[in-house]
Design a protein around this motif. Structure first.
Motif, PDB file in Angstrom:
ATOM      1  N   ARG A 115       0.831  -1.204   0.000  1.00  0.00           N
ATOM      2  CA  ARG A 115       0.000   0.000   0.000  1.00  0.00           C
ATOM      3  C   ARG A 115       0.870   1.260   0.000  1.00  0.00           C
ATOM      4  O   ARG A 115       0.561   2.240  -0.669  1.00  0.00           O
ATOM      5  N   VAL A 116       1.979   1.230   0.732  1.00  0.00           N
ATOM      6  CA  VAL A 116       2.917   2.359   0.743  1.00  0.00           C
ATOM      7  C   VAL A 116       3.499   2.541  -0.652  1.00  0.00           C
ATOM      8  O   VAL A 116       3.567   3.647  -1.186  1.00  0.00           O
ATOM      9  N   CYS A 119       0.985   4.075  -3.013  1.00  0.00           N
ATOM     10  CA  CYS A 119       0.835   5.520  -2.780  1.00  0.00           C
ATOM     11  C   CYS A 119       2.011   6.292  -3.369  1.00  0.00           C
ATOM     12  O   CYS A 119       1.826   7.330  -4.016  1.00  0.00           O
ATOM     13  N   TYR A 147       0.924   7.258   4.360  1.00  0.00           N
ATOM     14  CA  TYR A 147       1.660   6.242   3.598  1.00  0.00           C
ATOM     15  C   TYR A 147       2.803   6.865   2.808  1.00  0.00           C
ATOM     16  O   TYR A 147       3.893   6.295   2.729  1.00  0.00           O
TER      17      TYR A 147
END
Length: 181
Positions: A115-116, A119, A147
């Motif tokens: 997810r980081v 982003c 994030y």
């Protein structure tokens, strides 16, 4: 040939390198990127969706690439949890890449949490705003900011830099015929 089939063929013929470039920023290898694009195309066109334009179809597939990647990461995390709950023999981690001095940004980017990474890729490589990134990923603006901040801190630690959110410059992905540059 039906309308959705025509659109899918045109999308692959004209926009495949751009789709592949986006996927390549999310996964460590070209083969995985190709699989990710293929999975996103299947998810998009298996329901025989109709699109008004090629650009609209491309945008839908681009979002499907990120969603497919995040879903696969979640499945992988659940699988690792299952194996951990069963118990395993002592496994020695392989640090060969670190020992070899691999300090390329793409390699380090792939070390971030999914997810980081998503982003960071959407925000700085796709040049999306915080709000657009949040919308694409189904997150709040605050979550995206967190994030991105966490990702930059991690990248700074691994690269030995001190960049802040204000210092980061958007980098366009250069797509060339025959591959991703």
């Amino acid at each position: 040939m039906s309308e959705w089939e025509t659109m899918a063929r045109a999308l692959m013929a004209e926009r495949h390198p751009r789709l592949l470039a986006r996927a390549r920023m999310l996964v460590p290898s070209l083969a995985e990127a190709e699989d990710l694009v293929q999975d996103a195309l299947i998810a998009t066109f298996s329901k025989r969706r109709g699109f008004a334009s090629l650009a609209q179809a491309e945008q839908y597939v681009r979002r499907a690439i990120v969603t497919t990647h995040l879903n696969a990461a979640k499945r992988g995390a659940r699988e690792r949890q299952r194996w951990a709950s069963v118990g395993s023999a002592d496994v020695v981690p392989d640090h060969a890449a670190e020992v070899a001095g691999e300090a390329d940004v793409a390699g380090i980017l792939h070390g971030l949490a999914p997810r980081v990474r998503a982003c960071i890729v959407l925000r700085y490589l796709e040049d999306l705003s915080i709000a657009d990134t949040a919308r694409v990923l189904g997150l709040s603006d605050g979550a995206v900011k967190r994030y991105v901040s966490d990702g930059l801190r991690e990248l700074n630690g691994r690269l030995g830099t001190q960049a802040t959110v204000a210092d980061v410059v958007v980098a366009r992905v250069d797509v060339r015929p025959g591959g991703v540059a």
